[in-house]
Design a protein around this motif. Structure first.
Motif, PDB file in Angstrom:
ATOM      1  N   ALA A 149       0.848  -1.187   0.000  1.00  0.00           N
ATOM      2  CA  ALA A 149       0.000   0.000   0.000  1.00  0.00           C
ATOM      3  C   ALA A 149       0.884   1.237   0.000  1.00  0.00           C
ATOM      4  N   TYR A 150       0.558   2.177  -0.880  1.00  0.00           N
ATOM      5  CA  TYR A 150       1.308   3.419  -1.015  1.00  0.00           C
ATOM      6  C   TYR A 150       0.367   4.604  -0.865  1.00  0.00           C
ATOM      7  N   ARG A 151       0.947   5.759  -0.544  1.00  0.00           N
ATOM      8  CA  ARG A 151       0.204   7.009  -0.477  1.00  0.00           C
ATOM      9  C   ARG A 151       1.014   8.083  -1.181  1.00  0.00           C
ATOM     10  N   CYS A 152       0.328   8.848  -2.023  1.00  0.00           N
ATOM     11  CA  CYS A 152       0.960   9.982  -2.697  1.00  0.00           C
ATOM     12  C   CYS A 152       0.935  11.167  -1.738  1.00  0.00           C
ATOM     13  N   SER A 153       2.086  11.736  -1.436  1.00  0.00           N
ATOM     14  CA  SER A 153       2.141  12.858  -0.500  1.00  0.00           C
ATOM     15  C   SER A 153       1.628  14.145  -1.131  1.00  0.00           C
ATOM     16  N   TYR A 154       1.410  14.144  -2.431  1.00  0.00           N
ATOM     17  CA  TYR A 154       0.908  15.341  -3.109  1.00  0.00           C
ATOM     18  C   TYR A 154      -0.616  15.400  -3.091  1.00  0.00           C
ATOM     19  N   CYS A 155      -1.282  14.338  -3.546  1.00  0.00           N
ATOM     20  CA  CYS A 155      -2.747  14.379  -3.653  1.00  0.00           C
ATOM     21  C   CYS A 155      -3.455  13.531  -2.600  1.00  0.00           C
ATOM     22  N   GLY A 156      -2.753  12.637  -1.911  1.00  0.00           N
ATOM     23  CA  GLY A 156      -3.361  11.813  -0.876  1.00  0.00           C
ATOM     24  C   GLY A 156      -3.901  10.485  -1.363  1.00  0.00           C
ATOM     25  N   CYS A 157      -3.708  10.166  -2.631  1.00  0.00           N
ATOM     26  CA  CYS A 157      -4.189   8.899  -3.199  1.00  0.00           C
ATOM     27  C   CYS A 157      -3.549   7.717  -2.464  1.00  0.00           C
ATOM     28  N   VAL A 158      -4.392   6.763  -2.046  1.00  0.00           N
ATOM     29  CA  VAL A 158      -3.922   5.532  -1.407  1.00  0.00           C
ATOM     30  C   VAL A 158      -4.215   4.398  -2.378  1.00  0.00           C
ATOM     31  N   TYR A 159      -3.194   3.612  -2.697  1.00  0.00           N
ATOM     32  CA  TYR A 159      -3.359   2.574  -3.710  1.00  0.00           C
ATOM     33  C   TYR A 159      -2.491   1.362  -3.413  1.00  0.00           C
ATOM     34  N   LEU A 160      -2.912   0.248  -3.993  1.00  0.00           N
ATOM     35  CA  LEU A 160      -2.144  -0.994  -3.925  1.00  0.00           C
ATOM     36  C   LEU A 160      -1.319  -1.113  -5.194  1.00  0.00           C
ATOM     37  N   ASP A 161      -0.104  -1.581  -5.057  1.00  0.00           N
ATOM     38  CA  ASP A 161       0.750  -1.808  -6.219  1.00  0.00           C
ATOM     39  C   ASP A 161       1.589  -3.046  -5.950  1.00  0.00           C
ATOM     40  N   GLY A 162       1.465  -4.034  -6.808  1.00  0.00           N
ATOM     41  CA  GLY A 162       2.216  -5.265  -6.632  1.00  0.00           C
ATOM     42  C   GLY A 162       2.246  -6.085  -7.893  1.00  0.00           C
ATOM     43  N   LEU A 163       2.631  -7.330  -7.761  1.00  0.00           N
ATOM     44  CA  LEU A 163       2.771  -8.203  -8.918  1.00  0.00           C
ATOM     45  C   LEU A 163       1.467  -8.382  -9.688  1.00  0.00           C
ATOM     46  N   ASN A 164       0.393  -8.658  -8.977  1.00  0.00           N
ATOM     47  CA  ASN A 164      -0.883  -8.945  -9.639  1.00  0.00           C
ATOM     48  C   ASN A 164      -1.963  -7.926  -9.334  1.00  0.00           C
ATOM     49  N   VAL A 165      -1.590  -6.803  -8.753  1.00  0.00           N
ATOM     50  CA  VAL A 165      -2.603  -5.825  -8.365  1.00  0.00           C
ATOM     51  C   VAL A 165      -2.089  -4.406  -8.574  1.00  0.00           C
ATOM     52  N   ARG A 166      -2.949  -3.559  -9.065  1.00  0.00           N
ATOM     53  CA  ARG A 166      -2.701  -2.111  -9.139  1.00  0.00           C
ATOM     54  C   ARG A 166      -4.081  -1.475  -9.058  1.00  0.00           C
ATOM     55  N   GLU A 167      -4.409  -0.948  -7.882  1.00  0.00           N
ATOM     56  CA  GLU A 167      -5.772  -0.514  -7.626  1.00  0.00           C
ATOM     57  C   GLU A 167      -5.800   0.658  -6.656  1.00  0.00           C
TER      58      GLU A 167
END
Length: 80
Positions: A42-60
């Motif tokens: 799980a990642y968070r963009c410090s600019y806009c606040g978007c929280v998202y999953l990023d991995g081998l089989n997922v990007r959401e």
């Protein structure tokens, strides 16, 4: 490090970071479950606040948390 899922104007990888434990606590239960069940990170963009999953089989996108563009608090994208 990935780029922001929302492709905001601050999308650069240096603005992306792992979601902090204190931020994880502010998410909805269903978003927390999606993170714990995924093989991604799980990642968070410090600019806009978007929280998202990023991995081998997922990007959401899960939602936005305390973003300069969306305001304070958790705004769910797909998870209530």
């Amino acid at each position: 490090m990935p780029k922001c899922f929302d492709k905001c104007s601050g999308k650069d990888s240096e603005r992306q970071r792992n979601l902090l434990p204190s931020e994880f606590d502010d998410l909805s239960e269903s978003a927390k479950k999606a993170i714990s069940e995924s093989r991604g990170s799980a990642y968070r963009c410090s600019y806009c606040g978007c929280v998202y999953l990023d991995g081998l089989n997922v990007r959401e996108k899960l939602g936005d948390l305390d973003g300069s563009m969306t305001g304070i608090g958790w705004k769910s994208s797909t998870y209530k």
